[in-house]
Scaffold this motif. Structure first.
Motif, PDB file in Angstrom:
ATOM      1  N   ASP A  42      33.534  29.338  36.867  1.00  0.00           N
ATOM      2  CA  ASP A  42      32.248  29.154  37.551  1.00  0.00           C
ATOM      3  C   ASP A  42      31.355  30.385  37.379  1.00  0.00           C
ATOM      4  N   SER A  43      31.957  31.558  37.408  1.00  0.00           N
ATOM      5  CA  SER A  43      31.174  32.797  37.342  1.00  0.00           C
ATOM      6  C   SER A  43      30.807  33.211  35.927  1.00  0.00           C
ATOM      7  N   GLY A  44      31.627  32.799  34.971  1.00  0.00           N
ATOM      8  CA  GLY A  44      31.425  33.275  33.604  1.00  0.00           C
ATOM      9  C   GLY A  44      32.029  34.647  33.369  1.00  0.00           C
ATOM     10  N   LEU A  45      32.676  35.213  34.376  1.00  0.00           N
ATOM     11  CA  LEU A  45      33.327  36.519  34.212  1.00  0.00           C
ATOM     12  C   LEU A  45      34.647  36.357  33.462  1.00  0.00           C
ATOM     13  N   LYS A  46      35.073  37.437  32.830  1.00  0.00           N
ATOM     14  CA  LYS A  46      36.404  37.479  32.245  1.00  0.00           C
ATOM     15  C   LYS A  46      37.384  38.003  33.290  1.00  0.00           C
ATOM     16  N   LYS A  47      38.645  37.623  33.127  1.00  0.00           N
ATOM     17  CA  LYS A  47      39.667  38.073  34.071  1.00  0.00           C
ATOM     18  C   LYS A  47      39.695  39.589  34.190  1.00  0.00           C
ATOM     19  N   GLU A  48      39.461  40.265  33.071  1.00  0.00           N
ATOM     20  CA  GLU A  48      39.518  41.739  33.058  1.00  0.00           C
ATOM     21  C   GLU A  48      38.396  42.369  33.884  1.00  0.00           C
ATOM     22  N   GLU A  49      37.377  41.603  34.206  1.00  0.00           N
ATOM     23  CA  GLU A  49      36.243  42.145  34.952  1.00  0.00           C
ATOM     24  C   GLU A  49      36.451  42.085  36.466  1.00  0.00           C
ATOM     25  N   VAL A  50      37.483  41.411  36.925  1.00  0.00           N
ATOM     26  CA  VAL A  50      37.805  41.364  38.357  1.00  0.00           C
ATOM     27  C   VAL A  50      38.620  42.593  38.706  1.00  0.00           C
ATOM     28  N   ASP A  51      38.036  43.495  39.496  1.00  0.00           N
ATOM     29  CA  ASP A  51      38.713  44.760  39.799  1.00  0.00           C
ATOM     30  C   ASP A  51      38.894  44.999  41.296  1.00  0.00           C
ATOM     31  N   GLY A  52      38.658  43.961  42.103  1.00  0.00           N
ATOM     32  CA  GLY A  52      38.884  44.054  43.537  1.00  0.00           C
ATOM     33  C   GLY A  52      39.533  42.783  44.054  1.00  0.00           C
ATOM     34  N   ILE A  88      35.043  37.334  57.610  1.00  0.00           N
ATOM     35  CA  ILE A  88      35.195  38.787  57.585  1.00  0.00           C
ATOM     36  C   ILE A  88      35.550  39.267  56.181  1.00  0.00           C
ATOM     37  N   ILE A  89      36.390  38.521  55.489  1.00  0.00           N
ATOM     38  CA  ILE A  89      36.801  38.905  54.139  1.00  0.00           C
ATOM     39  C   ILE A  89      35.598  38.965  53.202  1.00  0.00           C
ATOM     40  N   LEU A  90      34.737  37.972  53.290  1.00  0.00           N
ATOM     41  CA  LEU A  90      33.552  37.979  52.422  1.00  0.00           C
ATOM     42  C   LEU A  90      32.623  39.145  52.775  1.00  0.00           C
ATOM     43  N   GLU A  91      32.488  39.433  54.069  1.00  0.00           N
ATOM     44  CA  GLU A  91      31.657  40.564  54.487  1.00  0.00           C
ATOM     45  C   GLU A  91      32.265  41.887  53.981  1.00  0.00           C
ATOM     46  N   TRP A  92      33.554  41.987  54.055  1.00  0.00           N
ATOM     47  CA  TRP A  92      34.266  43.181  53.593  1.00  0.00           C
ATOM     48  C   TRP A  92      34.029  43.383  52.094  1.00  0.00           C
ATOM     49  N   ALA A  93      34.151  42.287  51.349  1.00  0.00           N
ATOM     50  CA  ALA A  93      33.931  42.362  49.901  1.00  0.00           C
ATOM     51  C   ALA A  93      32.511  42.828  49.586  1.00  0.00           C
ATOM     52  N   ALA A  94      31.547  42.350  50.367  1.00  0.00           N
ATOM     53  CA  ALA A  94      30.150  42.755  50.145  1.00  0.00           C
ATOM     54  C   ALA A  94      29.997  44.261  50.336  1.00  0.00           C
ATOM     55  N   MET A  95      30.660  44.799  51.358  1.00  0.00           N
ATOM     56  CA  MET A  95      30.565  46.243  51.601  1.00  0.00           C
ATOM     57  C   MET A  95      31.281  47.033  50.503  1.00  0.00           C
ATOM     58  N   VAL A  96      32.376  46.500  49.992  1.00  0.00           N
ATOM     59  CA  VAL A  96      33.130  47.190  48.932  1.00  0.00           C
ATOM     60  C   VAL A  96      32.297  47.303  47.655  1.00  0.00           C
ATOM     61  N   VAL A  97      31.673  46.204  47.235  1.00  0.00           N
ATOM     62  CA  VAL A  97      30.877  46.271  45.999  1.00  0.00           C
ATOM     63  C   VAL A  97      29.609  47.090  46.211  1.00  0.00           C
ATOM     64  N   HIS A  98      29.051  47.021  47.410  1.00  0.00           N
ATOM     65  CA  HIS A  98      27.854  47.823  47.684  1.00  0.00           C
ATOM     66  C   HIS A  98      28.184  49.318  47.676  1.00  0.00           C
ATOM     67  N   ALA A  99      29.387  49.667  48.120  1.00  0.00           N
ATOM     68  CA  ALA A  99      29.818  51.070  48.134  1.00  0.00           C
ATOM     69  C   ALA A  99      30.273  51.545  46.762  1.00  0.00           C
ATOM     70  N   GLY A 100      30.418  50.634  45.817  1.00  0.00           N
ATOM     71  CA  GLY A 100      30.832  51.026  44.481  1.00  0.00           C
ATOM     72  C   GLY A 100      32.324  51.192  44.303  1.00  0.00           C
ATOM     73  N   LEU A 101      33.118  50.691  45.265  1.00  0.00           N
ATOM     74  CA  LEU A 101      34.574  50.818  45.163  1.00  0.00           C
ATOM     75  C   LEU A 101      35.167  49.796  44.197  1.00  0.00           C
ATOM     76  N   ALA A 102      34.443  48.733  43.940  1.00  0.00           N
ATOM     77  CA  ALA A 102      34.838  47.724  42.955  1.00  0.00           C
ATOM     78  C   ALA A 102      33.568  47.005  42.509  1.00  0.00           C
ATOM     79  N   ARG A 103      33.661  46.349  41.340  1.00  0.00           N
ATOM     80  CA  ARG A 103      32.474  45.645  40.820  1.00  0.00           C
ATOM     81  C   ARG A 103      32.493  44.165  41.197  1.00  0.00           C
TER      82      ARG A 103
END
Length: 389
Positions: A42-52, A88-103
């Motif tokens: 659905d996203s068009g991402l490659k598996k290697e691009e998932v880092d969180g 909460i999990i989705l909100e947490w993920a939003a904060m993680v990518v915004h903080a630059g801890l994962a893409r």
């Protein structure tokens, strides 16, 4: 940091679900792998691009699941295995990518009723053994012995306070079954009438069979990316425009509305004033919302959340929903996939997936017209407002 700074700073770029069904005799891990593959596609991402990675529930923990899914993550975590954690999990993920801890953060949950049956045979839920017990009566060792008891008591209290007949609650499962009849993934698609509802047996009076979530198998995966990367994905991003977290304390009782005097609640606190954060971050009001997806293990949760989040004044929601207002084509479509009552119980993750797809406008027959702002709510207090791009 002001909360407004997180507005639309992250987006859901991929959504995937496994098959949903009762007694599939498939383990949760297999279902999760299917959901993950669908989300990647659905996203068009490659598996290697998932880092969180954030895991809610399923066949493996966050330290083992990356190996089994074949991903290499730089940041991972997990929550208690309960549907309350979905938003909460989705909100947490939003904060993680915004903080630059994962893409790109994979948020995932999988359910296998076979595993639940096995665990029950072994001696009951772990919640019963938590220090202080659990707050939602899930297989306790004494006292209230079913999680449906609390919403039943709370709904009795609601009807007593405002003078309603309990059978009016049938408008919720009737509406959600109409939505589910348009959803090819739903476990139960056959429409029901109010007479069908009234003829159904009580499980915990005044709640009847149709007021309870389906117990089934399935998995859901969502991928969250930062807003600056989201535009490069296959489908239009759906932004997390507003969010607020889980609240706690004696005023908040899961499966009940606020200020009804249930347990230790006061009668004066108005949740509509407390639940302003999600609207202030998104810069909208309840009247601007096009579709609402409400966590619905039991029908009364729909009534309670419509009032706690300001769609109706206290005591008016049960009357307001009569006449098809939350059905397909109604003023405010609610649980457009059928919810836990009809599509199936996937811990709120299927509500999140539906919210994203409604905001994209890709839900086919069940698509709500001009749905751009879709809100997810889960008492006590969890909410996300999704905005289509």
């Amino acid at each position: 940091m002001r909360v407004q700074h997180l507005r639309a700073m992250a987006a859901v770029v991929g959504v995937g679900k496994s098959v949903i069904g009762r007694n599939l005799e498939v383990d949760a891990l297999t279902l999760m792998s299917h959901a993950f593959k669908a989300a990647l596609e659905d996203s068009g991402l490659k598996k290697e691009e998932v880092d969180g990675l954030i895991v809610n529930t399923g066949g493996a923990e966050c330290d083992r699941l990356p190996q089994l899914l074949g991903i290499d993550v730089q940041w991972s975590s997990q929550t208690w295995s309960h549907g309350r954690m979905s938003g909460i999990i989705l909100e947490w993920a939003a904060m993680v990518v915004h903080a630059g801890l994962a893409r790109n953060v994979l948020c995932i949950a999988g359910y296998s009723s076979h595993a639940v049956r096995t665990r029950t045979v072994r001696g009951g839920s772990g919640e019963a053994y938590r220090a202080g017990g659990g707050p939602h009566w899930e297989a306790p060792e004494y006292g209230i012995i079913h999680p449906g008891t609390l919403p039943a008591l709370a709904f009795q209290r609601y009807c007593h306070l405002y003078g309603y007949k309990p059978e009016l609650l049938g408008a919720v499962p009737v509406a959600q079954r109409k939505h589910a009849s348009l959803n090819p993934d739903a476990v139960y698609r056959q429409r029901i009438t109010l007479d069908d509802y009234k003829k159904a047996r009580f499980v915990v009076e005044p709640l009847r069979l149709y007021d309870f979530a389906v117990v089934n198998d399935g998995a859901v995966a969502l991928i969250v990316s930062s807003a600056d990367r989201a535009g490069a994905c296959r489908k239009p991003p759906v932004y997390l425009s507003g969010m607020q977290g889980m609240q706690g304390g004696k005023e908040w009782v899961i499966f009940s509305r606020s200020n009804m005097g249930v347990a230790q609640q006061s009668l004066s606190r108005d949740a509509r004033r407390v639940n302003r954060a999600v609207y202030e971050m998104a810069g909208v009001e309840p009247k601007d919302i096009d579709v609402v997806e409400i966590y619905d293990s039991f029908s009364p949760e729909v009534i309670f959340d419509l009032e706690d989040f300001g769609f109706c004044p206290p005591g008016e929601a049960l009357g307001w929903i009569q006449g098809g207002r939350i059905e397909p084509g109604g003023d405010l479509p609610v649980n457009t996939h059928g919810g836990h009552l009809s599509e199936g119980m996937l811990g709120g993750f299927n509500h999140l997936a539906e919210a994203v797809r409604q905001a994209r406008g890709e839900c086919g027959e069940r698509q709500a017209p001009n749905a751009r702002l879709v809100q997810y709510t889960l008492g006590p207090g969890v909410s996300i407002i999704f905005r289509g791009g």
